[in-house]
Design a protein around this motif. Structure first.
Motif, short mmCIF file in Angstrom:
data_model
loop_
_atom_site.label_atom_id
_atom_site.label_comp_id
_atom_site.label_asym_id
_atom_site.label_seq_id
_atom_site.Cartn_x
_atom_site.Cartn_y
_atom_site.Cartn_z
N UNK B 9 0.84 -1.20 0.00
CA UNK B 9 0.00 0.00 0.00
C UNK B 9 0.87 1.24 0.00
N UNK B 11 0.63 5.55 0.03
CA UNK B 11 -0.16 6.78 0.11
C UNK B 11 0.66 7.85 -0.59
N UNK B 48 -10.09 -4.45 7.14
CA UNK B 48 -11.48 -4.04 7.29
C UNK B 48 -12.08 -3.51 6.00
N UNK B 49 -11.23 -3.35 4.98
CA UNK B 49 -11.75 -2.84 3.72
C UNK B 49 -11.90 -1.34 3.69
N UNK B 50 -11.34 -0.64 4.68
CA UNK B 50 -11.44 0.82 4.65
C UNK B 50 -10.33 1.41 3.81
N UNK B 51 -9.20 0.72 3.76
CA UNK B 51 -8.10 1.12 2.89
C UNK B 51 -8.01 0.07 1.79
N UNK B 52 -7.96 0.54 0.54
CA UNK B 52 -7.90 -0.39 -0.58
C UNK B 52 -6.43 -0.62 -0.93
N UNK B 69 -18.49 -7.26 1.25
CA UNK B 69 -18.69 -6.50 2.48
C UNK B 69 -19.33 -7.35 3.57
N UNK B 72 -17.62 -8.41 6.99
CA UNK B 72 -17.49 -7.50 8.12
C UNK B 72 -18.49 -7.81 9.23
N UNK B 73 -19.47 -8.67 8.93
CA UNK B 73 -20.38 -9.13 9.98
C UNK B 73 -19.62 -9.87 11.07
N UNK B 77 -14.80 -3.87 15.37
CA UNK B 77 -13.63 -3.01 15.19
C UNK B 77 -13.68 -1.86 16.18
#
Lengths: 214, 236
Positions: B9, B11, B48-52, B69, B72-73, B77
């Motif tokens: 990843x 940024x 968590x899928x918040x950052x790709x 998604x 995430x159930x 977090x």
């Protein structure tokens, strides 16, 4: 009428940007929950655009109803005003959400959003007029029609203006515009164009929201 | 439980994760450690899928998380910074999250445990940092999920709440849950964690139990072992 056409987009733009930046924490909270990303962002968008549209329709509609709208012949023109107003709200809220999503910096986002409104509401017209003056030797019918199509504010304005039968004031150009916008075909094409203006930003909104990091 | 393969990843120009391979088995408490900016939160947010991620794959409970998604159930977090919408009341926030998850929840016990009753009717913007963190903890622990991700759970907590938190974590572990923790407080880590994952410069530098870490670095306590680890050649 003219005030509505200019103010409605401004309200949509400002509210859209403000709401997105204000609900950032909320979005982050929701992102960790088992919800689809597109549902989060579409929900936010529809929440803002829907309530703004509703307040426009009710806020304009109720006084006119009390005034005795149903007895007059203007009901169709008035309905058109409401429909274009609703479209403008949806379009500009979607555009401002796009801007807010692409800019982390609030001030920058706000600036771009206001600039966008200023461009489409004022500067575009200026450029349009200038180009008409510069190229006045050439036949400009198609060009001006197309240029009107590419700006939702202009499009709505022309649409309503010509429905109100004051196109005679516009002389020859008015006649050409009347020929186009006055017919059903013209009306359908302009509505399609407004729809396209709504759908494209929403589509881009979903597209970038899927790629964004939080 | 979690399989991470070759995760990258960036940024902008800042390369945060440079090929992380990680396998977390079911059950147990795992501590993700590393200096500031080593990519701990990014790693957690990617799961968590918040950052790709730019490259690599992540699977939670055998399901790939890409374009998914529902997984995430299974995750609770606890975010690092408790950023809540300020215009909501504590009670409203809890009710909203319950409404979203549609699961059985045990918020009553937790509210009692952290003594949050007097704050239930207050707006989140008026709460102190520590109280916000308690609300955060209630939200994270109230559902019965197999995976718990806690990003800096100790920030701002008073000693009594800290003890409650430790008990809570132990209880969840006994229920066979997988718990992922990041923290800078080594004493806390030494007390609760079983396995250490040490991140440095976007790579996994060490993975193993606390005992292994101490013997490999020849240090008596965890704090010194963690401080010494970066100076010694890689152990992975």
């Amino acid at each position: 009428m003219n005030i509505i056409i200019v103010l409605v987009p401004l309200i949509g733009t400002i509210f859209g940007v403000m709401y997105y930046y204000n609900s950032k924490e909320f979005i982050e909270l929701l992102l960790a929950q088992p919800i689809k990303r597109s549902s989060i962002f579409l929900g936010q968008y529809l929440g803002v655009a829907g309530s703004l549209t509703l307040s426009l329709v009710l806020g304009l509609g109720i006084p006119f109803l009390l005034y005795g709208l149903f007895k007059s012949d203007a009901i169709f023109d008035f309905a058109l005003l409401l429909v274009t107003g609703a479209f403008l709200t949806m379009i500009f809220t979607a555009l401002s959400f796009n801007i807010a999503l692409s800019n982390e910096n609030k001030i920058k986002g706000f600036g771009y959003a206001v600039l966008l409104w200023l461009f489409l509401a004022v500067i575009y017209d200026g450029l349009f007029l200038m180009s008409l003056i510069i190229f006045k030797e050439y036949p400009l019918d198609t060009f001006s029609l197309a240029a009107t199509m590419f700006n939702p504010i202009d499009l709505s304005r022309t649409l309503i203006l010509l429905k109100l039968d004051i196109s005679a004031l516009l002389g020859y150009t008015g006649a050409i515009f009347k020929q186009f916008f006055g017919t059903n075909q013209g009306l359908i094409i302009s509505m399609l164009m407004l729809l396209l203006w709504t759908v494209l930003p929403i589509w881009r909104l979903v597209f970038i929201s899927k790629k964004k990091d939080f | 439980m979690i399989q991470i393969e070759n995760l990258h990843k960036k940024f902008g120009k800042n390369e945060v994760l440079k090929g992380v391979d990680l396998n977390i088995d079911e059950g147990g408490i795992f501590a993700v450690l590393g200096p500031n900016g080593s990519g701990k939160t990014t790693l957690i947010k990617s799961t968590l899928g918040m950052v790709i991620p730019n490259k690599g794959s992540i699977a939670v409970s055998g399901m790939s998380i890409k374009k998914n998604w529902r997984y995430r159930k299974d995750i609770n977090y606890l975010p690092q910074i408790a950023n809540f919408p300020g215009n909501l009341k504590v009670r409203e926030l809890i009710r909203m999250i319950k409404d979203l998850r549609q699961m059985h929840s045990e918020e009553e016990k937790l509210i009692q445990l952290f003594q949050l009753e007097p704050f239930l009717g207050k707006k989140l913007s008026t709460l102190s940092g520590g109280t916000k963190q308690k609300v955060n903890l209630v939200l994270a622990f109230m559902f019965d999920c197999p995976l718990l991700v806690l990003d800096e759970p100790t920030t701002g907590l008073d000693p009594a709440s800290l003890i409650s938190l430790k008990e809570l974590i132990q209880k969840e572990k006994e229920n066979g849950k997988t718990i992922l923790i990041t923290s800078h407080i080594m004493q806390f880590v030494a007390e609760v964690a079983e396995e250490i994952i040490y991140l440095l410069e976007g790579r996994i530098y060490f993975k193993g139990s606390i005992e292994e870490l101490k013997t490999k670095t020849n240090q008596a306590d965890l704090e010194h072992a963690i401080a010494a680890i970066a100076t010694i050649p890689t152990y992975v």
